[in-house]
Each structure stands twice: as C-alpha cells, then as structure tokens.
Design an enzyme around this catalytic site. Structure first.
Site, PDB file in Angstrom:
ATOM      1  N   SER A  63     -15.770 -33.381 -22.173  1.00  0.00           N
ATOM      2  CA  SER A  63     -15.434 -31.968 -22.016  1.00  0.00           C
ATOM      3  C   SER A  63     -16.055 -31.172 -23.146  1.00  0.00           C
ATOM      4  O   SER A  63     -16.181 -31.676 -24.259  1.00  0.00           O
ATOM      5  CB  SER A  63     -13.922 -31.760 -22.045  1.00  0.00           C
ATOM      6  OG  SER A  63     -13.598 -30.383 -22.036  1.00  0.00           O
TER       7      SER A  63
ATOM      8  N   TYR B   6      -5.627 -32.130 -26.677  1.00  0.00           N
ATOM      9  CA  TYR B   6      -6.571 -32.378 -25.581  1.00  0.00           C
ATOM     10  C   TYR B   6      -7.986 -32.514 -26.141  1.00  0.00           C
ATOM     11  O   TYR B   6      -8.717 -33.459 -25.820  1.00  0.00           O
ATOM     12  CB  TYR B   6      -6.509 -31.245 -24.560  1.00  0.00           C
ATOM     13  CG  TYR B   6      -7.515 -31.381 -23.447  1.00  0.00           C
ATOM     14  CD1 TYR B   6      -7.344 -32.339 -22.447  1.00  0.00           C
ATOM     15  CD2 TYR B   6      -8.635 -30.567 -23.395  1.00  0.00           C
ATOM     16  CE1 TYR B   6      -8.275 -32.478 -21.428  1.00  0.00           C
ATOM     17  CE2 TYR B   6      -9.570 -30.694 -22.380  1.00  0.00           C
ATOM     18  CZ  TYR B   6      -9.391 -31.647 -21.397  1.00  0.00           C
ATOM     19  OH  TYR B   6     -10.314 -31.789 -20.394  1.00  0.00           O
TER      20      TYR B   6
END
Length: 197
Positions: free
Chosen positions: A145, A158
């Site tokens: 990501s 995250y």
C-alpha cells in the site's frame, strides 16, 4: 493501450479473494485463462465468485480459510497443488484496516491488523516457498500500500503493517538469488474495497 496477455497454463492462488482487489484479481486471472485456487474467510461470497468464474470458463477450486491461521494457508496451497499439479503464483492480498488515533489504544484492532496484514503474508511465504523451490520456480505477488510510504494521522498501525510487509518482501527478493522465487510488491493508493473490519 491494454495488454491482453494469455495466462493459459498458469496456476495461481489468491488469498483474500472474496471482495475488492482479490476478487478483481481472480476475475482478471480467470479471464486470461489461469487456473485458480481461491481462499477467503467469507465462504458464501467465495462460492458466488467461483460460480461466476466457472460460467465464464475458468477452472477454480476454493478453500474457506483465514490467513491468520498458518495451517489454513498451507491447506490452500496444498489444494492448489493437488488440483493443478503445481503452483506458479501466490497472490497475497488479504488485508484489513481499522483507523484511529494511536492514543485511542485500539489494541484489539491493532492485533487483528498485525495478524492479517503481516502474519498472513508470512504464512503465505512459509506455505508456498517450499513448493516453489521444489518446482524451481514461483512468484509471490503481494498487495502492499502507499500507506506504508506516506504516513498520515489515524493510519499509524495500518501503515506500520504495510511497511513491515514491504520490508519482508524486499528481504525475500534479496534472498532469492537462485532465481527460483520471484517477488513483486504492488502498492495501490486509495481503493474502494471492503478492508475495514
């Protein structure tokens, strides 16, 4: 210009295939002719996807599994090898996100993200690397990501899991000096997907 590469004769495994990027990946792989083993926790959605892919001519096996459980990932890899005789690529895509300030102390949510986003990738490596080495080839494709590159408020844990995955995949790439294992990390930006718990 879109490349329309045939994947006929290729054998792929997709973790987290029941929605979002995993579902889109399975759909594209099926359209290009790959034979697939698909795994996810939501077995009802996985079955629906597999049925849709089969109506379009794809060959698919499914396994209800949870990447947090190493034995589940091994079971999925074993199912792929049993069905197809080999495994060419493992797409490590399962992921969850729970956002909020670190000061909120959302320990349960943090643990879940670490277990799915990081341990799930490690379980995939452990399950498939031996198969890849025995075959003399194999490819790990892992969804990372851009969140692991640009840290923003409310996404600390995250982002940390995605940074850790990036590090693991780079280490695996560097360790794969014999060419048996290829490593690709994909870092999408914001995607409309069901990764929230």
């Amino acid at each position: 210009m879109e490349l329309n590469l045939s994947l006929s004769g290729k054998h792929a495994l997709v973790c987290g295939a029941s929605s979002g990027i995993g579902e889109a990946t399975a759909t594209l792989l099926g359209a290009r002719g790959a034979r697939m083993a698909l795994g996810a926790r939501r077995t009802d959605r996985l079955a629906t996807l597999a049925d849709e892919l089969r109506t379009r001519g794809a060959e698919v096996v499914t396994v209800g599994m949870d990447v947090r459980v190493a034995q589940d990932v091994t079971r999925l890899v074993d199912a792929a090898v049993e069905a197809f005789g080999r495994l060419d690529v493992l797409v490590g895509n399962a992921g969850i996100s729970s956002l909020g300030p670190l000061a909120d102390g959302q320990v349960t949510e943090w643990d879940a993200m670490i277990d799915v986003n990081l341990r799930g990738v490690l379980h995939g490596i452990a399950a498939a690397a031996t198969v890849f080495r025995q075959q003399g080839h194999g490819h790990f494709v892992t969804t990372v990501s851009t969140a692991g590159l640009k840290i923003v408020p409310d996404m600390g844990v995250y982002a940390a899991t995605k940074n850790a995955v990036r590090t693991v995949m780079e280490a695996l790439r560097q360790e794969s000096t014999d060419g048996a294992i290829r490593v690709t990390s994909i870092s999408p930006g914001f995607v409309r997907a069901e990764i929230d718990r």
